[in-house]
Design a protein around this motif. Sequence first.
Motif, PDB file in Angstrom:
ATOM      1  N   GLU A   7       0.811  -1.214   0.000  1.00  0.00           N
ATOM      2  CA  GLU A   7       0.000   0.000   0.000  1.00  0.00           C
ATOM      3  C   GLU A   7       0.847   1.269   0.000  1.00  0.00           C
ATOM      4  O   GLU A   7       1.983   1.267   0.443  1.00  0.00           O
ATOM      5  CB  GLU A   7      -0.928  -0.004   1.218  1.00  0.00           C
ATOM      6  N   PHE A  51       0.862   5.451   1.169  1.00  0.00           N
ATOM      7  CA  PHE A  51       0.284   6.266   2.244  1.00  0.00           C
ATOM      8  C   PHE A  51       0.556   7.746   2.051  1.00  0.00           C
ATOM      9  O   PHE A  51       1.499   8.135   1.384  1.00  0.00           O
ATOM     10  CB  PHE A  51       0.838   5.805   3.595  1.00  0.00           C
ATOM     11  N   TRP A  98      -0.145   9.593  12.481  1.00  0.00           N
ATOM     12  CA  TRP A  98      -0.399   8.338  11.753  1.00  0.00           C
ATOM     13  C   TRP A  98       0.423   7.169  12.306  1.00  0.00           C
ATOM     14  O   TRP A  98       0.188   6.037  11.933  1.00  0.00           O
ATOM     15  CB  TRP A  98      -0.181   8.487  10.241  1.00  0.00           C
ATOM     16  N   VAL A 143      -3.983   3.327  14.398  1.00  0.00           N
ATOM     17  CA  VAL A 143      -4.024   3.701  12.987  1.00  0.00           C
ATOM     18  C   VAL A 143      -3.392   2.539  12.216  1.00  0.00           C
ATOM     19  O   VAL A 143      -2.243   2.194  12.455  1.00  0.00           O
ATOM     20  CB  VAL A 143      -3.243   4.999  12.698  1.00  0.00           C
ATOM     21  N   ILE A 144      -4.168   1.916  11.343  1.00  0.00           N
ATOM     22  CA  ILE A 144      -3.672   0.770  10.591  1.00  0.00           C
ATOM     23  C   ILE A 144      -3.931   0.985   9.108  1.00  0.00           C
ATOM     24  O   ILE A 144      -4.662   1.902   8.736  1.00  0.00           O
ATOM     25  CB  ILE A 144      -4.344  -0.547  11.038  1.00  0.00           C
ATOM     26  N   SER A 145      -3.333   0.164   8.285  1.00  0.00           N
ATOM     27  CA  SER A 145      -3.591   0.291   6.851  1.00  0.00           C
ATOM     28  C   SER A 145      -4.902  -0.420   6.515  1.00  0.00           C
ATOM     29  O   SER A 145      -5.342  -1.305   7.247  1.00  0.00           O
ATOM     30  CB  SER A 145      -2.449  -0.310   6.049  1.00  0.00           C
ATOM     31  N   GLY A 183      -5.280  -2.464   4.183  1.00  0.00           N
ATOM     32  CA  GLY A 183      -4.909  -3.860   3.929  1.00  0.00           C
ATOM     33  C   GLY A 183      -4.851  -4.651   5.218  1.00  0.00           C
ATOM     34  O   GLY A 183      -5.345  -5.781   5.292  1.00  0.00           O
ATOM     35  N   ALA A 184      -4.260  -4.044   6.259  1.00  0.00           N
ATOM     36  CA  ALA A 184      -4.152  -4.736   7.544  1.00  0.00           C
ATOM     37  C   ALA A 184      -5.540  -5.075   8.068  1.00  0.00           C
ATOM     38  O   ALA A 184      -5.787  -6.183   8.558  1.00  0.00           O
ATOM     39  CB  ALA A 184      -3.403  -3.863   8.553  1.00  0.00           C
ATOM     40  N   ILE A 226      -6.884  -7.980   6.027  1.00  0.00           N
ATOM     41  CA  ILE A 226      -6.158  -9.229   6.270  1.00  0.00           C
ATOM     42  C   ILE A 226      -6.548  -9.828   7.621  1.00  0.00           C
ATOM     43  O   ILE A 226      -6.690 -11.040   7.753  1.00  0.00           O
ATOM     44  CB  ILE A 226      -4.636  -8.987   6.174  1.00  0.00           C
ATOM     45  N   VAL A 231      -6.367   3.388   6.983  1.00  0.00           N
ATOM     46  CA  VAL A 231      -6.019   4.331   5.919  1.00  0.00           C
ATOM     47  C   VAL A 231      -5.315   3.642   4.750  1.00  0.00           C
ATOM     48  O   VAL A 231      -4.556   2.702   4.943  1.00  0.00           O
ATOM     49  CB  VAL A 231      -5.098   5.460   6.444  1.00  0.00           C
TER      50      VAL A 231
END
Lengths: 98, 461
Positions: free
Chosen positions: B118, B120, B126, B131-133, B135-136, B139, B262
């Motif tokens: 990803e 950012f 952040w 705060v995570i992606s 995708g995380a 998953i 995010v």
Amino acid sequence: MMQDLRIPSISRGPKITIFVNARETFAYEGETVLAALIAAGLRTLRMSHDRREGRGPFCGMGVCYECLVSINGRANQRACMTEVEDFMEIRIDGPKDM
Amino acid sequence: MVRKTCDVAVVGGGFSGLVAAKILADRGLRVSLLDENIRMGGQVLRSLPWSGDSSMSRGLRRHGLRLIDGMKRKPIEVLNRTKVLDIDEQLGLLAEREEKEIISVAPKMLLLATGAREKFLPFKGWTLPGVISTGAAQILMKGSGVLPARKMLVSGTGPFLFALSAEFLRNGGKLVSVLDLGRLREKLFMLTQGFYHFSKVMEGLSFLAAIMKARVPFHHRTAVIEARGCGELDTVVAAKVSRSGRNIGGTEKIYRTGCLAVGWGYTPNIELPQRAGCGLTYNSNMGGWVVRVGNDLETTVDRIFAAGEITGIAGAQKSINEGELAAYGILKKLGREVDLRRLRILERQRSLHLRFGICFNKLHKLPDGAFPAIPDEVTICRCEDVKMGDIRRAVNEGYDTPAMLKRALRIGMGNCQGRTCAPLIYDILSTLTKRTAEDIPVLSVRSPVKVVAVRSFLRQQ
């Protein structure tokens, strides 16, 4: 213990025991260490290298190395890339006393 | 050291790698399939072993899970939990297996299918836990059946925000809001361009419907400007963003949430191809720096092929297509016969997938002012705690390439080796020094490409 974050409709493997900073909790076979820690209500897993800020998981896919924890005595393991095992000992370096 | 030989080594067990490995093995070739993850399937096909039953799934997912099942029956050496550390001039791979031993693989041909990660756009806070992606978040749900939190706010840009939101709602999560930096008009325009990809358009609309049905507010041209909390996230401040990428004062809105997901699109994992000496091209419509390939998907290095997201971000369908194309390219190179009619069909389909990719990546395009607007106190390199202000100062002092910034500030020298911040640094440098992104030289990659324990080497003695 806060509300479990596990999605009820998903079929899981056998329930197992893990230790987080020597405290006993549970997980299910097939989960990542990260998922088990999050399900146990943890968000901070380590302190940043330079400024010692609390950090938690970020990318979740083995890219960012923010979720490094100690697993069975081996430091700096990515929680998101490791599967839980029965009686696994995990150490995290967060501000919270868990 | 365990030494292995094979006809073809495939690096990456996502869609491309799986499809290619199957075709090559069906033609009697000895294939080694290497992947860093616990299980094969890449980022798209994650599932718990107890819920990943191919008979229970539909469409793409079913196809993928069947491919994974098929790997067990075929004479393919499946090497999961295997990190490739380097590639030498003879295509030899050095890898660490299961965190404990070093292996080498000497193939006749090599297929790189290392996928994407990803991108950012950093904001204040952040790095706070919570705060995570995006995708995380996905998953955790798909791969382990765990919600990232009870309550979550989703922000960034592009259609994946809506896919994640719909999945989170379906799994019983409480979605606070969806904040998209993009504009609704762009999305609607892209829908009209989606004529060739009807199923994708319908999929997108179904996500949107799920969010509307749950009465979750979503806002366009809106971005998170600050994540707050005492040690961990508890509050998010968002604001409307102008066309040029600046926050509009007076439009701030505060959200109470312990989890913020995010994501701003994707960029290819080019580190291994770089080590192998494969030529790269910059194409913002393909996700940034991508691996240059010819029609047969051979890279600029003889006998090394590339497939999937690393040749341009365009999703699973393109990866499936390129996995097959690359397999035929390899077969041709080995002097085997291939069905030329099938090849032509695949090539035609590939151009449609690439067209979809352009639409998809355009949806993630950030306003020009987005990077210069990052405040000085925002962390850019998370591993080494380097802030935007440090970078601004260094650039003003003349450190104007990624390599110079690395020497001056240690950016990209931590555990992730620049995987998170390097794409950001390229964009920041390009906007701060008013150069085009192609003119910013990529960071060089050193061996080992991923962190490896010394004990893995010592054990071999």
